[in-house]
Design a protein around this motif. Structure first.
Motif, PDB file in Angstrom:
ATOM      1  N   THR A  85     100.595  85.217  37.498  1.00  0.00           N
ATOM      2  CA  THR A  85      99.454  85.412  36.567  1.00  0.00           C
ATOM      3  C   THR A  85      98.876  86.835  36.663  1.00  0.00           C
ATOM      4  O   THR A  85      99.152  87.463  37.719  1.00  0.00           O
ATOM      5  N   LEU A  86      98.149  87.191  35.629  1.00  0.00           N
ATOM      6  CA  LEU A  86      97.337  88.413  35.674  1.00  0.00           C
ATOM      7  C   LEU A  86      95.771  88.398  35.375  1.00  0.00           C
ATOM      8  O   LEU A  86      95.578  87.818  34.329  1.00  0.00           O
ATOM      9  N   ALA A  87      95.015  88.730  36.213  1.00  0.00           N
ATOM     10  CA  ALA A  87      93.715  88.957  35.744  1.00  0.00           C
ATOM     11  C   ALA A  87      93.393  90.308  35.764  1.00  0.00           C
ATOM     12  O   ALA A  87      93.333  91.206  36.815  1.00  0.00           O
ATOM     13  N   LEU A  88      92.813  90.658  34.369  1.00  0.00           N
ATOM     14  CA  LEU A  88      92.722  92.102  34.310  1.00  0.00           C
ATOM     15  C   LEU A  88      91.364  92.204  33.837  1.00  0.00           C
ATOM     16  O   LEU A  88      90.815  91.449  33.018  1.00  0.00           O
ATOM     17  N   THR A  89      90.731  93.110  34.420  1.00  0.00           N
ATOM     18  CA  THR A  89      89.234  93.719  34.158  1.00  0.00           C
ATOM     19  C   THR A  89      89.396  95.104  33.367  1.00  0.00           C
ATOM     20  O   THR A  89      89.812  96.002  34.170  1.00  0.00           O
ATOM     21  N   LEU A  90      88.815  95.150  32.298  1.00  0.00           N
ATOM     22  CA  LEU A  90      89.084  96.260  31.560  1.00  0.00           C
ATOM     23  C   LEU A  90      87.687  96.951  31.179  1.00  0.00           C
ATOM     24  O   LEU A  90      86.814  96.208  30.588  1.00  0.00           O
ATOM     25  N   PRO A  91      87.325  98.458  31.152  1.00  0.00           N
ATOM     26  CA  PRO A  91      86.114  98.887  30.560  1.00  0.00           C
ATOM     27  C   PRO A  91      86.025  98.630  29.191  1.00  0.00           C
ATOM     28  O   PRO A  91      84.824  98.442  28.758  1.00  0.00           O
ATOM     29  N   SER A 127      90.320  96.945  36.872  1.00  0.00           N
ATOM     30  CA  SER A 127      90.829  96.478  38.266  1.00  0.00           C
ATOM     31  C   SER A 127      92.006  95.369  37.640  1.00  0.00           C
ATOM     32  O   SER A 127      91.753  94.768  36.804  1.00  0.00           O
ATOM     33  N   ILE A 128      93.082  95.300  38.513  1.00  0.00           N
ATOM     34  CA  ILE A 128      94.155  94.295  37.977  1.00  0.00           C
ATOM     35  C   ILE A 128      94.722  93.598  39.290  1.00  0.00           C
ATOM     36  O   ILE A 128      94.806  94.100  40.352  1.00  0.00           O
ATOM     37  N   THR A 129      94.484  92.354  38.989  1.00  0.00           N
ATOM     38  CA  THR A 129      94.992  91.469  40.178  1.00  0.00           C
ATOM     39  C   THR A 129      96.197  90.524  39.617  1.00  0.00           C
ATOM     40  O   THR A 129      95.921  89.746  38.703  1.00  0.00           O
ATOM     41  N   VAL A 130      97.144  90.613  40.320  1.00  0.00           N
ATOM     42  CA  VAL A 130      98.308  89.841  40.011  1.00  0.00           C
ATOM     43  C   VAL A 130      98.555  88.995  41.122  1.00  0.00           C
ATOM     44  O   VAL A 130      98.340  88.962  42.186  1.00  0.00           O
ATOM     45  N   GLN A 131      99.031  87.649  40.811  1.00  0.00           N
ATOM     46  CA  GLN A 131      99.361  86.771  41.678  1.00  0.00           C
ATOM     47  C   GLN A 131     100.971  86.356  41.297  1.00  0.00           C
ATOM     48  O   GLN A 131     101.353  86.150  40.151  1.00  0.00           O
ATOM     49  N   ALA A 132     101.800  86.479  42.420  1.00  0.00           N
ATOM     50  CA  ALA A 132     103.281  86.129  41.984  1.00  0.00           C
ATOM     51  C   ALA A 132     103.544  85.002  42.977  1.00  0.00           C
ATOM     52  O   ALA A 132     103.243  84.774  44.233  1.00  0.00           O
ATOM     53  N   MET A 133     104.489  84.033  42.429  1.00  0.00           N
ATOM     54  CA  MET A 133     104.855  82.999  43.067  1.00  0.00           C
ATOM     55  C   MET A 133     106.344  83.083  42.908  1.00  0.00           C
ATOM     56  O   MET A 133     107.038  83.349  41.835  1.00  0.00           O
ATOM     57  N   GLY A 134     106.992  82.509  44.027  1.00  0.00           N
ATOM     58  CA  GLY A 134     108.469  82.459  44.048  1.00  0.00           C
ATOM     59  C   GLY A 134     109.077  81.426  44.797  1.00  0.00           C
ATOM     60  O   GLY A 134     108.190  80.630  45.658  1.00  0.00           O
ATOM     61  N   PHE A 135     110.286  81.073  44.870  1.00  0.00           N
ATOM     62  CA  PHE A 135     110.944  80.003  45.800  1.00  0.00           C
ATOM     63  C   PHE A 135     111.556  80.419  46.897  1.00  0.00           C
ATOM     64  O   PHE A 135     112.269  81.608  46.755  1.00  0.00           O
ATOM     65  N   VAL A 136     111.520  79.884  47.834  1.00  0.00           N
ATOM     66  CA  VAL A 136     112.428  80.012  48.831  1.00  0.00           C
ATOM     67  C   VAL A 136     112.999  78.746  49.689  1.00  0.00           C
ATOM     68  O   VAL A 136     112.251  77.684  49.547  1.00  0.00           O
ATOM     69  N   PRO A 137     114.366  78.704  49.795  1.00  0.00           N
ATOM     70  CA  PRO A 137     114.758  77.150  50.307  1.00  0.00           C
ATOM     71  C   PRO A 137     113.962  76.742  51.448  1.00  0.00           C
ATOM     72  O   PRO A 137     113.649  77.793  52.462  1.00  0.00           O
ATOM     73  N   GLN A 138     113.921  75.471  51.568  1.00  0.00           N
ATOM     74  CA  GLN A 138     112.995  74.957  52.648  1.00  0.00           C
ATOM     75  C   GLN A 138     113.427  75.435  53.995  1.00  0.00           C
ATOM     76  O   GLN A 138     114.465  75.583  54.333  1.00  0.00           O
ATOM     77  N   GLN A 139     112.294  75.903  54.546  1.00  0.00           N
ATOM     78  CA  GLN A 139     112.397  76.537  55.985  1.00  0.00           C
ATOM     79  C   GLN A 139     112.991  77.983  56.161  1.00  0.00           C
ATOM     80  O   GLN A 139     113.515  78.102  57.302  1.00  0.00           O
TER      81      GLN A 139
END
Ligand code: ADP
Ligand code: MG
Length: 319
Positions: A85-91, A127-139
């Protein structure tokens, strides 16, 4: 163009579509599906103009880096990126700026098959805020806390190049034009070491990405794992660019303290050395053993002849 046209044109239209995204951009929230037997790794990072990048930084470079630093965090966990996701604050609503920002942002997102699934657009200081999500095998997530005495310590790539780039940009250091170019490239377009992170699952006992300087970031592994380390500072991997631009002690100091390299620092039990070699052999990223974990707390930095390194070690701190 209103806010919704902007979102459609610049963001919804340019992202790839993944089968695990049930609803992407356009509703109040995105709906996604996590594969069976996988865990979700989530990270976020903000880039603020004047703090994380200079005021005159090109929008392409801002777009690239705002995503790259987040993917680097996923790499350090051994996760495979899926959604952002991308939260972008622009002048102001600047078409050209958004076009170039997105070119950099999607160059990286699309290369790794990542889907932009939502975000926010507001007016204010850049200001730019990115959230990144990904997978990793259990444990199998690689934590900072797993390093054990006698584990070997490695870093990927070379260290200090981004720091050199920043020093050149700030006119604190002058070097040959080709070196400046290479160092700036390292500063502006770090390569998230995702393939390495994935290959380290099940081998690495701990990992972190180097964003604030190698000794500071290794320090986090040591703290979280309740161990210490001995590093041979002459084993730190330095590029020809760095070695040719600075006298040896300053190059070592740069490699230890400069942030923004986004290489991985990781530890493995010594008996997994050969497995590491074979797992990383197909990945075009160098890796270097620089020392070992000790039971005794503290980070000891030594030259090859056993003399202590007394140069700077402090990394970047915001507060
Ligand atoms: P709300 O007001 O319900 O929070 P918004 O008007 O902020 O919704 O956003 C409308 C849709 O556009 C949402 O799905 C949101 O996730 C998406 N969106 C907004 N800004 C961005 C952006 N910069 N990048 C990607 N998607 C965005
Ligand atoms: Mg809403």
């Amino acid at each position: 163009m209103n806010e919704f046209d902007m979102i459609r044109r610049y963001f919804a239209a340019q992202t790839q579509h993944r089968a695990d995204v049930i609803h992407g951009i356009g509703d109040d929230a995105a709906i996604v599906r996590i594969p069976d037997r996988q865990e979700l790794a989530i990270t976020t990072d903000t880039l603020v103009e004047g703090v994380h990048f200079a005021v005159n930084t090109l929008p392409y470079d801002i777009g690239y880096k705002s995503l790259a630093v987040n993917l680097s965090d996923l790499a350090a966990m051994g996760a495979t990126p899926a959604w952002i996701t991308l939260a972008l604050t622009l002048p102001k609503a600047a078409d050209e700026w958004l076009r170039d920002f997105c070119a950099g942002f999607f160059a990286l997102a699309n290369r790794f098959g990542i889907q932009l699934i939502g975000g926010d657009l507001t007016r204010g200081p850049l200001s730019i805020t990115v959230q990144a999500m990904g997978f990793v095998p259990q444990q199998q997530a690689i934590l900072r806390s797993g390093a054990r005495p006698s584990d070997l310590i490695y870093v990927t790539g070379t260290l200090g190049d981004a720091g050199l780039g920043l020093a050149c940009l700030q006119k604190k250091i002058r070097t040959r034009e080709e070196h400046e170019k290479h160092a700036l490239e390292r500063l502006l377009h770090p390569e998230p070491r995702l393939a390495v992170g994935e290959a380290l699952r099940g081998i690495a006992s701990a990992a972190i990405d180097i964003s604030d300087g190698m000794s500071a970031d290794l320090g986090h592994i040591l703290d979280e794992s309740h161990v210490g380390a001995v590093i041979d500072v002459e084993k730190l991997p330095l590029s020809d660019t760095l070695k040719d631009s600075l006298p040896a002690p300053e190059a070592i100091a740069m490699a230890l303290t400069a942030g923004d390299d986004y290489e991985l620092c990781f530890t493995i039990p010594a008996h997994k050395r050969d497995e590491l070699q074979s797992r990383l052999s197909s990945i075009s990223c160098s890796f270097t053993c620089i020392g070992a974990i000790t039971a005794q707390a503290g980070l000891e930095l030594l030259y090859e002849d056993g003399k202590k390194y007394h140069g700077p070690t402090k990394g970047y701190e915001h507060f």
